[in-house]
Scaffold this active site. Structure first.
Site, PDB file in Angstrom:
ATOM      1  N   GLU A 110       0.882  -1.220  -0.042  1.00  0.00           N
ATOM      2  CA  GLU A 110      -0.054   0.048   0.064  1.00  0.00           C
ATOM      3  C   GLU A 110       0.658   1.261   0.128  1.00  0.00           C
ATOM      4  O   GLU A 110       0.577   2.212  -0.618  1.00  0.00           O
ATOM      5  CB  GLU A 110      -0.943  -0.203   1.203  1.00  0.00           C
ATOM      6  CG  GLU A 110      -1.920   0.937   1.143  1.00  0.00           C
ATOM      7  CD  GLU A 110      -2.948   1.033   0.129  1.00  0.00           C
ATOM      8  OE1 GLU A 110      -2.665   1.779  -0.983  1.00  0.00           O
ATOM      9  OE2 GLU A 110      -3.896   0.246   0.226  1.00  0.00           O
ATOM     10  N   GLY A 146       1.574   6.983  -1.016  1.00  0.00           N
ATOM     11  CA  GLY A 146       1.641   7.390   0.378  1.00  0.00           C
ATOM     12  C   GLY A 146       0.567   6.903   1.210  1.00  0.00           C
ATOM     13  O   GLY A 146       0.308   5.876   1.322  1.00  0.00           O
ATOM     14  N   LYS A 160       4.482   3.757  -9.855  1.00  0.00           N
ATOM     15  CA  LYS A 160       3.102   3.515  -9.281  1.00  0.00           C
ATOM     16  C   LYS A 160       2.084   3.282  -9.928  1.00  0.00           C
ATOM     17  O   LYS A 160       0.977   2.477  -9.968  1.00  0.00           O
ATOM     18  CB  LYS A 160       2.839   4.962  -8.588  1.00  0.00           C
ATOM     19  CG  LYS A 160       3.965   5.384  -7.347  1.00  0.00           C
ATOM     20  CD  LYS A 160       3.778   6.663  -6.921  1.00  0.00           C
ATOM     21  CE  LYS A 160       4.975   7.271  -5.961  1.00  0.00           C
ATOM     22  NZ  LYS A 160       4.945   8.425  -5.480  1.00  0.00           N
TER      23      LYS A 160
HETATM   24  N1  LIG Z   1       9.864   8.835   2.071  1.00  0.00           N
HETATM   25  C1  LIG Z   1       8.413   8.736   1.969  1.00  0.00           C
HETATM   26  O1  LIG Z   1       7.889   9.707   2.109  1.00  0.00           O
HETATM   27  C2  LIG Z   1       8.083   7.430   1.069  1.00  0.00           C
HETATM   28  C3  LIG Z   1       6.894   7.668   0.467  1.00  0.00           C
HETATM   29  C4  LIG Z   1       6.571   6.297  -0.257  1.00  0.00           C
HETATM   30  C5  LIG Z   1       7.380   5.277  -0.460  1.00  0.00           C
HETATM   31  N2  LIG Z   1       8.730   5.430   0.099  1.00  0.00           N
HETATM   32  C6  LIG Z   1       9.703   4.265  -0.171  1.00  0.00           C
HETATM   33  O2  LIG Z   1       9.859   3.743   1.072  1.00  0.00           O
HETATM   34  C7  LIG Z   1      11.101   3.427   0.866  1.00  0.00           C
HETATM   35  C8  LIG Z   1      11.917   3.896   2.085  1.00  0.00           C
HETATM   36  O3  LIG Z   1      12.029   5.144   1.830  1.00  0.00           O
HETATM   37  P1  LIG Z   1      12.678   6.444   3.073  1.00  0.00           P
HETATM   38  O4  LIG Z   1      12.200   7.757   2.636  1.00  0.00           O
HETATM   39  O5  LIG Z   1      12.385   5.889   4.381  1.00  0.00           O
HETATM   40  O6  LIG Z   1      14.380   6.158   2.602  1.00  0.00           O
HETATM   41  P2  LIG Z   1      15.372   6.688   3.629  1.00  0.00           P
HETATM   42  O7  LIG Z   1      14.882   7.629   4.620  1.00  0.00           O
HETATM   43  O8  LIG Z   1      16.551   6.813   2.576  1.00  0.00           O
HETATM   44  O9  LIG Z   1      15.754   5.402   4.652  1.00  0.00           O
HETATM   45  C9  LIG Z   1      16.471   4.217   4.029  1.00  0.00           C
HETATM   46  C10 LIG Z   1      16.711   3.404   5.090  1.00  0.00           C
HETATM   47  O10 LIG Z   1      17.273   2.167   4.352  1.00  0.00           O
HETATM   48  C11 LIG Z   1      18.534   1.758   5.034  1.00  0.00           C
HETATM   49  N3  LIG Z   1      19.291   1.261   3.853  1.00  0.00           N
HETATM   50  C12 LIG Z   1      19.639   1.573   2.635  1.00  0.00           C
HETATM   51  N4  LIG Z   1      20.253   0.565   2.033  1.00  0.00           N
HETATM   52  C13 LIG Z   1      20.494  -0.279   2.972  1.00  0.00           C
HETATM   53  C14 LIG Z   1      21.168  -1.650   2.927  1.00  0.00           C
HETATM   54  N5  LIG Z   1      21.885  -1.829   1.735  1.00  0.00           N
HETATM   55  N6  LIG Z   1      21.168  -2.252   4.023  1.00  0.00           N
HETATM   56  C15 LIG Z   1      20.520  -1.927   5.147  1.00  0.00           C
HETATM   57  N7  LIG Z   1      19.940  -0.829   5.270  1.00  0.00           N
HETATM   58  C16 LIG Z   1      19.928  -0.122   4.407  1.00  0.00           C
HETATM   59  C17 LIG Z   1      19.140   3.197   5.474  1.00  0.00           C
HETATM   60  O11 LIG Z   1      20.013   2.984   6.348  1.00  0.00           O
HETATM   61  P3  LIG Z   1      20.916   4.187   7.253  1.00  0.00           P
HETATM   62  O12 LIG Z   1      19.744   5.078   7.947  1.00  0.00           O
HETATM   63  O13 LIG Z   1      21.782   3.747   8.113  1.00  0.00           O
HETATM   64  O14 LIG Z   1      21.535   4.817   6.111  1.00  0.00           O
HETATM   65  C18 LIG Z   1      17.806   3.925   5.874  1.00  0.00           C
HETATM   66  O15 LIG Z   1      17.747   3.687   7.277  1.00  0.00           O
HETATM   67  C19 LIG Z   1      11.618   3.582  -0.341  1.00  0.00           C
HETATM   68  O16 LIG Z   1      11.434   2.378  -1.001  1.00  0.00           O
HETATM   69  C20 LIG Z   1      10.799   4.822  -0.911  1.00  0.00           C
HETATM   70  O17 LIG Z   1      10.744   4.644  -2.090  1.00  0.00           O
HETATM   71  C21 LIG Z   1       9.017   6.549   0.862  1.00  0.00           C
END
Ligand SMILES: NC(=O)c1ccc[n+]([C@@H]2O[C@H](COP(=O)([O-])OP(=O)(O)OC[C@H]3O[C@@H](n4cnc5c(N)ncnc54)[C@H](OP(=O)(O)O)[C@@H]3O)[C@@H](O)[C@H]2O)c1
Length: 428
Positions: A131, A136, A207
């Site tokens: 979802e 979002g 999406k």
């Molecule tokens: N942000 C949004 O509003 C949003 C909305 C819809 C969907 N999404 C999706 O949700 C997902 C996460 O987004 P986010 O915004 O939360 O990203 P983010 O803030 O960049 O966080 C990514 C997290 O993943 C960890 N990570 C990255 N590569 C890794 C690896 N190889 N091994 C272990 N941990 C790893 C990072 O570790 P560190 O913290 O230690 O660097 C961080 O904690 C993505 O697929 C994104 O497209 C995000």
């Protein structure tokens, strides 16, 4: 007593942090709703000793998300790292291979590998829920897969990239150029590390590819999305479209036509008075149309910690309640190969061009349109600047191929300066 449902969370960034907050803050409420406690068994991220604004001391730590996905004490693997390949995909595959259900927010991974992951999950008796990957906090995947499951879907439309909508509405509101607002968005941290994912329409197209699969029972096919970003939209387009009663949106549309499945993500004009036209800032909107239900409009935050974590937890609670739906709403093996439409549905088009301010210029332009079989609905000429005059034309419905033919003919006249802009007007 029912055993707690144990999560393994890989990725502790914006979304992961939000999920931890909900599990910690709403433990009692969640248990009442599902009849089962939801606990976090273990977590993983790149850097262990980072202040994340939430306490993770009570949880086991894994450096390797694949090891997390394999843990005996994890029932649901929650993938919140991102990236279509690499660790995210490897860990999701490992989770499925070890019989775990998966909840993910990763649209890029599912848009490119959704079919193979869904098949693997079904073979293993697991579910994948996503979802949070689409719009979002708006529960659009659930709406399509469950609430509207009795409808033949006739059209799916949406503004599903908040950054693009922010840029377009800010350009209009402040009268700023694309480059100026792009720089602002970058400074505010609104853009992905690779901005093409946002302004090139790729993120929104991921999406749309997912929604198309659910809506039409087809295998996810990201390459079938006809893709155009907002990089070429100028302040003149925005202002003059507004003058004609329209707003420009990066709009995704998926519809089945007599010529096949039409799936496109591109800038479109929508009536300024329509719900899509009134969508401001980073908000998302999805419009669903079904043969029985008619039209449904869903509006809300398309990103951010709280809204995205809300969607992740909706999926987790579904699994806790025992709801098990196929990834794309029907068994993966039964998803059809999408038959892409070779031509798009005819539409009215908005054309903007600079003409030489000399006698006969308008007549030559009208003739080029007429020779291509395109008729004019409305036309407006603005005060000339030096020796040129901006002209706007709204056509009657025309095939895109005829519009392109008209543009070629115009280029051969000696009165059109530069490349005219042609933007589709979407009927709402
Ligand atoms: N942000 C949004 O509003 C949003 C909305 C819809 C969907 N999404 C999706 O949700 C997902 C996460 O987004 P986010 O915004 O939360 O990203 P983010 O803030 O960049 O966080 C990514 C997290 O993943 C960890 N990570 C990255 N590569 C890794 C690896 N190889 N091994 C272990 N941990 C790893 C990072 O570790 P560190 O913290 O230690 O660097 C961080 O904690 C993505 O697929 C994104 O497209 C995000």
């Amino acid at each position: 007593m029912t055993q707690p449902l144990r999560l393994g969370i890989a990725g502790l960034g914006t979304v992961g942090r939000g999920v931890i907050r909900i599990v910690q803050d709403h433990a009692a409420l969640i248990e009442k709703r599902t009849g089962r406690a939801i606990e976090i068994a273990a977590v993983s991220a790149r850097t262990r000793d980072k202040d994340r604004g939430v306490s993770i001391e009570a949880y086991e730590w894994e450096d390797d998300p694949v090891a997390l996905a394999r843990r005996e004490d994890v029932d649901i693997f929650v993938e919140l790292m991102g990236g279509s390949e690499g660790s995210a995909k490897a860990a999701v595959e490992a989770a499925i291979a070890h019989g775990k259900d998966v909840v993910t927010a990763n649209k890029a991974m599912l848009a490119l590998h959704g079919q193979s992951l869904a098949e693997a999950a079904e073979t293993a008796g697991c579910v994948i829920r996503f979802e949070a990957a689409v719009a979002g906090g708006i529960p659009v995947v659930k709406a399509l897969t469950e609430g509207l499951a009795g409808n033949a879907v006739t059209r799916v439309m949406g503004v599903m990239n908040g950054t693009c909508n922010y840029i377009l509405t800010r350009m209009e509101g402040a009268g700023l150029t694309y480059d100026a607002v792009f720089a602002e968005a970058e400074a505010l941290g609104y853009l992905e590390a690779d901005p093409a994912l946002d302004v090139g329409g790729i993120d929104a197209a991921h999406k749309l590819a997912l929604l198309t699969s659910i809506a039409y029972g087809t295998r996810v096919d990201f390459d079938a999305v006809a893709l155009e970003g907002i990089e070429r939209i100028s302040i003149a387009d925005i202002e003059q479209a507004a003058d004609m009663g329209y707003r420009i949106k990066l709009l995704g549309v998926a519809q089945r036509t007599g010529r096949g499945l039409e799936v496109r993500m591109s800038p479109c004009l929508v009536p300024a008075s329509s719900p899509l036209g009134q969508l401001e800032g980073p908000t998302n909107m999805v419009v669903l149309e079904g043969d029985s239900v008619g039209q449904i409009v869903m509006r809300g935050a398309g990103a951010g910690e709280g809204p995205t974590a809300s969607a992740v937890m909706g999926d987790v609670l579904d699994i806790a309640r025992g709801t098990r739906v196929s990834t794309f709403g029907q068994p993966a093996a039964s998803l059809a190969e999408p038959q892409a439409a070779t031509v798009t549905t005819p539409a009215a088009f908005y054309l903007r061009m600079e003409l030489q301010d000399k006698p006969g210029a308008l007549a030559k332009t009208a003739m080029a349109l007429g020779e291509a079989g395109v008729s004019i609905n409305r036309m407006r000429q603005y005060d000339h600047v030096d020796t040129t005059a901006p002209v706007l034309i709204v056509t009657h419905k025309a095939a895109r191929a005829d519009i392109d033919d008209a543009l070629r003919r115009m280029a051969q006249t000696d009165v059109v300066i530069g490349d005219p802009v042609a933007i589709r007007i979407e009927e709402i």
